[in-house]
Design an enzyme around this catalytic site. Structure first.
Site, short mmCIF file in Angstrom:
data_model
loop_
_atom_site.label_atom_id
_atom_site.label_comp_id
_atom_site.label_asym_id
_atom_site.label_seq_id
_atom_site.Cartn_x
_atom_site.Cartn_y
_atom_site.Cartn_z
N ASP A 268 1.06 -1.17 0.03
CA ASP A 268 0.02 0.04 0.06
C ASP A 268 0.86 1.17 0.14
O ASP A 268 0.98 2.02 1.14
CB ASP A 268 -1.02 -0.04 1.27
CG ASP A 268 -1.87 -1.05 1.16
OD1 ASP A 268 -2.31 -1.21 0.01
OD2 ASP A 268 -2.17 -1.72 2.26
N LYS B 200 0.75 -7.90 -2.34
CA LYS B 200 -0.67 -7.43 -2.85
C LYS B 200 -0.62 -6.16 -3.38
O LYS B 200 -0.01 -5.19 -2.91
CB LYS B 200 -1.67 -7.45 -1.75
CG LYS B 200 -3.09 -6.99 -2.12
CD LYS B 200 -4.00 -7.34 -0.85
CE LYS B 200 -4.00 -6.09 0.28
NZ LYS B 200 -4.79 -5.07 -0.44
N ASP C 108 -5.36 -6.85 -5.98
CA ASP C 108 -6.54 -6.57 -5.21
C ASP C 108 -7.32 -5.43 -5.76
O ASP C 108 -7.36 -4.16 -5.26
CB ASP C 108 -5.94 -6.27 -3.84
CG ASP C 108 -7.22 -5.95 -2.82
OD1 ASP C 108 -8.35 -6.18 -3.29
OD2 ASP C 108 -6.95 -5.40 -2.02
N LYS D 98 -10.83 -5.77 -6.74
CA LYS D 98 -12.12 -5.84 -6.40
C LYS D 98 -13.14 -5.53 -7.51
O LYS D 98 -14.18 -4.55 -7.51
CB LYS D 98 -12.49 -5.02 -4.99
CG LYS D 98 -11.66 -5.59 -4.09
CD LYS D 98 -12.25 -4.70 -2.68
CE LYS D 98 -11.30 -5.11 -1.59
NZ LYS D 98 -10.03 -4.66 -1.45
N ASP E 147 -18.60 -5.37 -12.00
CA ASP E 147 -19.18 -4.62 -13.14
C ASP E 147 -20.02 -5.44 -13.90
O ASP E 147 -20.31 -6.67 -13.39
CB ASP E 147 -18.12 -3.96 -14.08
CG ASP E 147 -18.68 -2.84 -14.87
OD1 ASP E 147 -19.53 -2.67 -15.38
OD2 ASP E 147 -17.70 -1.80 -14.81
N THR F 110 -15.28 -5.15 5.34
CA THR F 110 -15.16 -5.12 6.64
C THR F 110 -15.42 -3.73 7.51
O THR F 110 -15.67 -3.38 8.45
CB THR F 110 -13.69 -5.50 7.22
OG1 THR F 110 -12.91 -4.99 6.48
CG2 THR F 110 -13.72 -6.86 7.05
N ARG G 199 0.86 -2.63 6.97
CA ARG G 199 1.63 -1.85 7.99
C ARG G 199 2.44 -2.35 8.78
O ARG G 199 3.51 -1.98 9.13
CB ARG G 199 0.64 -0.69 8.59
CG ARG G 199 0.30 0.06 7.15
CD ARG G 199 -1.11 1.07 7.71
NE ARG G 199 -2.10 0.12 7.86
CZ ARG G 199 -3.40 0.44 8.09
NH1 ARG G 199 -3.58 1.72 8.46
NH2 ARG G 199 -4.40 -0.23 8.06
O1 C5P Z 1 -1.75 -2.35 6.83
P1 C5P Z 1 -2.95 -3.47 7.10
O2 C5P Z 1 -2.20 -4.88 7.40
O3 C5P Z 1 -3.83 -3.17 7.69
O4 C5P Z 1 -3.24 -3.92 5.36
C1 C5P Z 1 -4.25 -4.73 5.22
C2 C5P Z 1 -4.55 -4.85 3.67
O5 C5P Z 1 -5.51 -5.68 3.36
C3 C5P Z 1 -4.83 -3.31 3.00
O6 C5P Z 1 -4.20 -3.26 1.65
C4 C5P Z 1 -6.26 -3.42 2.98
O7 C5P Z 1 -6.93 -2.54 2.12
C5 C5P Z 1 -6.61 -4.75 2.76
N1 C5P Z 1 -7.98 -5.05 3.18
C6 C5P Z 1 -8.53 -5.22 4.68
N2 C5P Z 1 -9.63 -5.62 4.81
C7 C5P Z 1 -10.47 -5.87 3.90
C8 C5P Z 1 -10.02 -6.18 2.88
C9 C5P Z 1 -8.72 -5.82 2.51
O8 C5P Z 1 -7.51 -4.56 5.33
N3 C5P Z 1 -11.67 -6.43 4.41
#
Ligand code: C5P
Length: 239
Positions: free
Chosen positions: A12, A34, A61, A63, A66, A123, A215
Site C-alpha cells: 500500500d 498485494k 486486489d 475488487k 461491473d 469489513t 503496515r
Molecule cells: O496495513 P494492513 O495490514 O492493515 O493492510 C491490510 C490490507 O488488506 C490493506 O491493503 C487493506 O486494503 C486490505 N484489506 C483489509 N480489509 C479487507 C479487505 C482488504 O484490510 N476487508
C-alpha cells in the site's frame, strides 16, 4: 505449505520505487505481494511487473464489480499480466463471477489459471449500514457466509474474509476453499484503522490459508525483522 508461502505483503504505497524496495527487501520472506487500488491506479501494469521482475508473485486486489462482459475482459487482462490471484465483488452476481472464471480459463490456456477470490461484505461496513444503506437484511456474519457459498458454487477459488469470519466460512464451504485474511496484527502491535483484528497464529488456527499483512511490515523501522517475527509466529501456530 510453509509459513512464508502463506504470507502476502500488502504494497500500500504510491510510488514504484517504494514498491520495488519493499519487494527487494522481502521477496525471500513472502511468496506474494498485494497490488491494490492505490499502486495500480498510480502506475498500472508497471506495478505488477515491478513485483514479477524481482521474483515475487502478485495478488491483484482491484475488487472488480461491473457487468459480466466488462469483468470478463478485466479477468483476461489480469491473466495476461501474470498475476497469481485477483478478486471481484460477489455482489456483482453469479453471472459476473462465472464470466470472469470462464474468461480467465480461456486466456490462460495451458498455463496456470490465477486464483479468483470473492469479496463478501467489506469489513468497513457495519450492520446498520448494510440494512439502512444497502438494503441487505441479513446480519453481516450471515451475509458473508451466504455470499461465500455463492462464490464457491460459481467455481471461485475462495474468498477474502476478516479473521472473525474464518471459522464459519470454513464450516460452510469446506476445506478446499481458500480463505485469505487481512486485519492481521502481531500481539502488541499498533491496530491502525483496523477494528476486527487477529494475531497471525489465531488466524491460522481458525483456518485461514493466506494472511495479508501491510503496515505491521511495510511501516516497521525494520521490515525484514517484522516479517521474520510474523513468520515465526505463523510457524509456531502450524506446529
Ligand atoms: O496495513 P494492513 O495490514 O492493515 O493492510 C491490510 C490490507 O488488506 C490493506 O491493503 C487493506 O486494503 C486490505 N484489506 C483489509 N480489509 C479487507 C479487505 C482488504 O484490510 N476487508
Amino acid at each position: 505449505m510453509k509459513a512464508r508461502e502463506r504470507l502476502i505483503v500488502a504494497l500500500d504505497v504510491s510510488t514504484l520505487e517504494q514498491a520495488r524496495s519493499l519487494v527487494a527487501e522481502l521477496h525471500d520472506l513472502a511468496d506474494m505481494f498485494k497490488v491494490g487500488l492505490e499502486l495500480f491506479c498510480s502506475h498500472g501494469p508497471r506495478a505488477v511487473e515491478t513485483v514479477l521482475e524481482q521474483g515475487g508473485r502478485v495478488f491483484l486486489d482491484l475488487k472488480y464489480h461491473d457487468i459480466p462482459n466488462t469483468v470478463a475482459g478485466a479477468a483476461r487482462a489480469a491473466v495476461r499480466m501474470g498475476v497469481s490471484m485477483f478478486n471481484l465483488h460477489i455482489a456483482g452476481g453469479a453471472e459476473m463471477m462465472m464470466a470472469a472464471l470462464e474468461a480467465a480459463l480461456q486466456e490462460a490456456g495451458s498455463d496456470v489459471v490465477p486464483r479468483i477470490l470473492g469479496v463478501t461484505v467489506l469489513t468497513s461496513l457495519g450492520a446498520g449500514q448494510l440494512r439502512d444503506e444497502l438494503g441487505l437484511v441479513r446480519p453481516p456474519a450471515e451475509q458473508v457466509v451466504f455470499w461465500a457459498k455463492q462464490a464457491r458454487d460459481c467455481g471461485l477459488s475462495g474468498v477474502v474474509a476478516s479473521p472473525q469470519e474464518i471459522l464459519s466460512i470454513r464450516q460452510h464451504c469446506g476445506n478446499g476453499f481458500l480463505i485469505v485474511t487481512p486485519g492481521i496484527r502481531p500481539a502488541g502491535s499498533a491496530t491502525d484503522d483496523q477494528k476486527r483484528i487477529s494475531t497471525p497464529g489465531a488466524a491460522l488456527h481458525a483456518g485461514a490459508d493466506y494472511l495479508v499483512v501491510g503496515r505491521p511490515i511495510t511501516r516497521a523501522s525494520e521490515p525484514r525483522q517484522a516479517a521474520l517475527a510474523i513468520i515465526e509466529e505463523m510457524e509456531a501456530a502450524s506446529l
